[in-house]
Design a protein around this motif. Structure first.
Motif, PDB file in Angstrom:
ATOM      1  N   PHE A 154       0.817  -1.208   0.060  1.00 18.76           N
ATOM      2  CA  PHE A 154      -0.002   0.078  -0.020  1.00 18.76           C
ATOM      3  C   PHE A 154       0.935   1.303  -0.046  1.00 18.76           C
ATOM      4  O   PHE A 154       0.441   2.329   0.545  1.00 18.76           O
ATOM      5  N   SER A 156       1.744   3.134  -2.514  1.00 13.85           N
ATOM      6  CA  SER A 156       1.059   4.347  -3.014  1.00 13.85           C
ATOM      7  C   SER A 156       0.306   5.238  -2.110  1.00 13.85           C
ATOM      8  O   SER A 156      -0.017   6.557  -2.429  1.00 13.85           O
ATOM      9  N   SER A 157      -0.293   4.717  -1.149  1.00 18.65           N
ATOM     10  CA  SER A 157      -1.405   5.639  -0.266  1.00 18.65           C
ATOM     11  C   SER A 157      -0.432   6.319   0.621  1.00 18.65           C
ATOM     12  O   SER A 157      -0.974   7.234   1.514  1.00 18.65           O
ATOM     13  N   THR A 223      -5.641   0.165  -0.077  1.00 13.07           N
ATOM     14  CA  THR A 223      -5.316   1.435  -0.182  1.00 13.07           C
ATOM     15  C   THR A 223      -5.573   1.782   1.340  1.00 13.07           C
ATOM     16  O   THR A 223      -6.405   1.077   2.054  1.00 13.07           O
ATOM     17  N   ASN A 225      -6.432   5.556   3.642  1.00 15.89           N
ATOM     18  CA  ASN A 225      -6.483   7.145   3.540  1.00 15.89           C
ATOM     19  C   ASN A 225      -5.993   7.395   4.861  1.00 15.89           C
ATOM     20  O   ASN A 225      -6.310   7.431   6.059  1.00 15.89           O
TER      21      ASN A 225
END
Lengths: 354, 256
Positions: A154, A156-157, A223, A225
C-alpha cells in the motif's frame, strides 16, 4: 534533513539519466566486486532473500517482496556486538569498533529505500549511532522501481512507491525498460563510480517511465487514507477494534515488528562469563509486542495485549509528530508475515468508520 | 569466598535436565566448579538433601503427594529456587494425562493399582513460589547460564520472555508457518532454544512451553483454517503445556 543526506547533498554532481543495456549494467556491477561486497535479491526456494552475491547472475531483480528489508539486515544489523569488558583488579573495556566493509546493495525497492531514509532520522539525527553511521556511509544503495504490485502493498497510499520520489539519500535509481535499465544518478559517488556511457534519455523515455508508473498505480488492491489519522487514533484509544483484534487474532509473537523495515527499537544485553571475568555487551532488535517491553520497576505500561497491538499500529500510522513522517512505508510485510493476517489498514478503516 | 551451595532435585521426569546440567560443564567448567554441589543424585552418591541451599534447581512434574511435602521443605531451605525444564515449569510430558481423570490414566497403564499413589500432575509453581524458570526440554543453555551466573554475581536473572519467532527472525530464517504452511508453534512458545527446529525447516512443537500470556486459541484457529483436525490441535497443545492456562484454553475449546 539527516546528517548523512546533508553530507551527500553538499557535493555537487550531475543528476544524469542514461539508458543502459541490462547486460552492460550487470558487467559493471560485477566489476565492483573487487572493492565492494555485493548484496542483492536472490531466489531461495519460493522466497526472495537479500544476501551476499558472488556474481550478478544470482540476482533475481523481478522479485515482489522479501521477508526482511535490506536496510535492517545490512545497515542496521539485527544483532550487533558493542563491547566487551574484563573484570580483574580493574575493569578494562575493550570496545568493538564499528565494522566498515564497503558494500553495494542493489535492487532496493522504493519502500525499502524510504525505510532506510526513515532509519537515518533515528540513527543519524540528534544522536549519531556510530555503528549505523559507518555502515551507512560505506553502503552504496542502488534502488529499483517496482515492476509488480503485491497483494499487501500500500506504498502508493503513503507516498513511498511504487516509483521512488526521494531525490537524495541513496545513490542510483533503476527503472526496468525491458532489456535496458533507465539509470538515474543520485549522488556524487555514484557519478564517479558509474563510468558507463549510455544512451541519453529524452522526453519519450521519461514519458514511458511515467506511463509505467501510472499503470502500476492502478493495480493497487490495498489502499489507506492516512489523512487525519493522527487525531483520529488519539480520539479512539479505547476503540473496540483494539480489544477484539488482540483477543481473536494477535499472538504477541512480534513477527510484525521483526519484519518491519522501519521498526528500530533495540535491547542491550550484558552476558557475563561463568568465571565472572568477562562481559559481552550486545544489542539486538527489540519488539513492543513482547510482554516485558514496557515493564519497569513496579509495573508494566502495556500489560494488555490490546495496548501492545495498538502501540505497533499507531507507531506506523499516527505518530508523525515523532519524525515528521509516517512510520510506515507501505511495504505490507507486517500483514504478509502475521500468522493470523492482521491488517493495519483494516484496523484504520474500522476506526475511520466510527 | 565460600562457594554457593547447590541442590538439584528430581521429580517425575526423565532426568534430562540434570544431564543437561552435567553436559554443560563440558564447555563451561565453572558451572560445576563454582558451586558446592550439596545434593544431586545423578552427579554423585549420597549428599545432603536437607539443605540449606543457596540455589536449588527442581526438575520434573509433581505427580505424587510425598513430592509436594518434600518440595515445600526444599523451598524453605533455599535462598533461591529455580524450576528447570518443561516438566517442572509447565507440567511437560507427564501432564499430558491431565486431560483425563486421574484414575482413568492409571488404569490405562497399570493392572494392579494397589501401589499407585499418583495425583493430578502440576508444575512446581502450583505448590511453591519460584525465583525463575529455566525453560526447555532439555533446558536452553542461555537461560541455564543466566540463572547460574546470576546466583554467582548476586543479580536478578533476566530470562527470555518472548516468542520463538523473535529468535527465529534474529537468525534470519524464513517463516515456516507463513511461507511453507507448517503448523509451527513458535508464535506462542517461549524463546530460549535459538529457534532450533525452524532453523532446520521444521515446525516448532513447543517443547519450551507457552510464553506468558500466549494467545493459544488464536493460533489454534489459524491451524484449523490450515486444515488441522481437532485431535491434531489438541495434541499440539497438550504435548508440553497441558497444565498451563495459556494452552488449556485451547484444549477445552477443541475437546469433544
Amino acid at each position: 534533513m539527516c546528517g548523512l543526506c546533508g553530507e551527500l547533498a553538499k557535493a555537487p554532481f550531475r543528476r544524469s539519466k542514461k539508458l543502459v543495456p541490462k547486460e552492460t549494467f550487470f558487467l559493471w556491477l560485477d566489476s565492483l566486486r573487487k572493492k565492494y561486497k555485493l548484496i542483492g535479491p536472490v531466489k531461495v526456494g519460493s522466497q526472495t532473500v537479500f544476501k551476499k552475491l558472488n556474481s550478478s547472475k544470482e540476482l533475481f531483480m523481478e522479485y515482489e517482496s522479501t521477508m526482511f528489508s535490506p536496510g535492517k539486515l545490512f545497515i542496521y544489523k539485527p544483532k550487533e556486538d558493542l563491547l566487551r569488558f574484563s573484570i580483574n583488579d580493574e575493569i578494562a573495556i575493550d570496545e568493538i569498533p564499528p565494522i566498515s566493509e564497503k558494500q553495494v546493495i542493489i535492487g532496493v525497492h522504493p519502500c525499502d529505500t524510504n525505510a532506510i531514509l526513515y532509519l537515518d532520522k533515528i540513527f543519524l539525527g540528534a544522536y549519531k549511532d556510530p555503528y549505523y553511521d559507518v555502515r551507512r556511509k560505506n553502503t552504496i544503495i542502488i534502488s529499483l522501481n517496482c515492476t509488480k504490485v503485491s497483494l499487501n502493498c500500500f506504498c502508493s497510499s503513503v507516498g513511498a512507491g511504487p516509483f521512488l520520489k526521494a531525490e537524495a539519500g541513496y545513490d542510483m535509481l533503476l527503472t526496468d525498460f525491458e532489456d535496458k535499465y533507465l539509470i538515474e544518478i543520485k549522488s556524487r559517488r555514484a557519478e564517479e563510480l558509474f563510468n558507463i556511457k549510455g544512451k541519453r534519455v529524452g522526453a519519450s523515455e521519461l514519458r514511458l517511465k511515467s506511463e509505467k508508473e501510472k499503470s502500476l498505480l492502478s493495480s493497487f488492491k490495498k489502499t489507506i487514507n492516512v489523512e487525519g489519522l493522527d487525531e483520529l487514533f488519539m480520539k479512539n484509544i479505547e476503540h473496540p477494534v483494539w480489544q477484539y483484534t488482540a483477543e481473536e487474532r494477535c499472538l504477541s509473537c512480534s513477527n510484525c515488528v521483526m519484519v518491519c523495515p522501519t521498526c528500530f527499537c533495540y535491547d542491550i544485553v550484558d552476558e557475563t562469563s561463568m568465571d565472572l571475568k568477562t562481559v559481552r555487551r550486545f544489542r539486538h532488535l527489540d519488539a513492543c509486542q513482547d510482554i516485558r517491553f514496557a515493564e519497569v520497576y513496579g509495573g508494566n505500561f502495556r500489560q494488555r495485549r490490546a495496548a501492545r497491538l495498538r502501540q505497533f499500529v499507531s507507531h506506523k500510522l499516527n505518530q508523525t509528530s515523532q519524525y515528521g513522517v509516517l512510520g510506515t512505508v507501505g511495504c505490507g510485510r507486517c500483514i504478509t508475515w502475521c500468522p493470523t493476517g492482521i491488517d493495519l489498514t483494516e484496523i484504520a478503516k474500522e476506526i475511520q468508520k466510527s | 569466598m565460600e562457594k554457593p551451595r547447590l541442590g538439584f532435585f528430581k521429580y517425575s521426569c526423565c532426568a534430562g535436565c540434570e544431564f543437561q546440567f552435567m553436559y554443560f560443564q563440558k564447555h563451561i567448567i565453572e558451572s560445576i566448579t563454582s558451586f558446592d554441589i550439596v545434593y544431586a543424585r545423578m552427579l554423585k552418591r549420597g549428599g545432603n538433601p536437607h539443605g540449606p541451599f543457596d540455589i536449588a534447581l527442581v526438575e520434573g512434574t509433581i505427580t505424587e503427594s510425598w513430592q509436594v511435602d518434600e518440595l515445600k521443605k526444599i523451598r524453605e531451605q533455599s535462598k533461591q529456587l529455580f524450576a528447570i525444564g518443561s516438566c517442572a515449569i509447565d507440567g511437560g510430558i507427564p501432564a499430558i494425562k491431565s486431560t483425563m481423570p486421574e484414575l482413568e490414566a492409571e488404569k490405562k497403564v497399570y493392572k494392579d493399582l494397589s501401589t499407585i499413589h499418583s495425583i493430578r500432575p502440576h508444575s512446581v509453581d502450583a505448590y511453591i513460589k519460584v525465583d525463575g524458570y529455566i525453560r526447555g526440554c532439555p533446558p536452553g543453555e542461555r537461560d541455564l547460564h543466566e540463572a547460574l551466573a546470576s546466583v554467582l554475581t548476586g543479580k536478578k536473572p533476566a530470562f527470555l520472555q518472548y516468542s520463538v519467532c523473535v529468535e527465529c527472525k534474529l537468525k534470519g530464517n524464513i517463516c515456516v508457518l507463513v511461507a511453507y504452511n507448517m503448523p509451527c508453534m513458535g508464535p506462542v512458545t517461549n524463546a530460549g532454544c535459538g529457534a532450533l527446529c525452524p532453523s532446520m525447516n521444521r515446525a516448532c512443537y513447543s517443547c519450551f512451553g507457552p510464553m506468558k500470556q500466549a494467545n493459544g486459541p488464536a493460533l489454534a484457529r489459524k491451524f484449523r483454517l490450515m486444515g488441522l483436525s481437532r485431535e491434531d490441535i489438541i495434541r499440539k497443545f497438550t504435548e508440553f503445556g497441558a497444565d498451563t492456562i495459556e494452552f488449556r484454553r485451547v484444549i477445552e475449546t477443541y475437546e469433544d
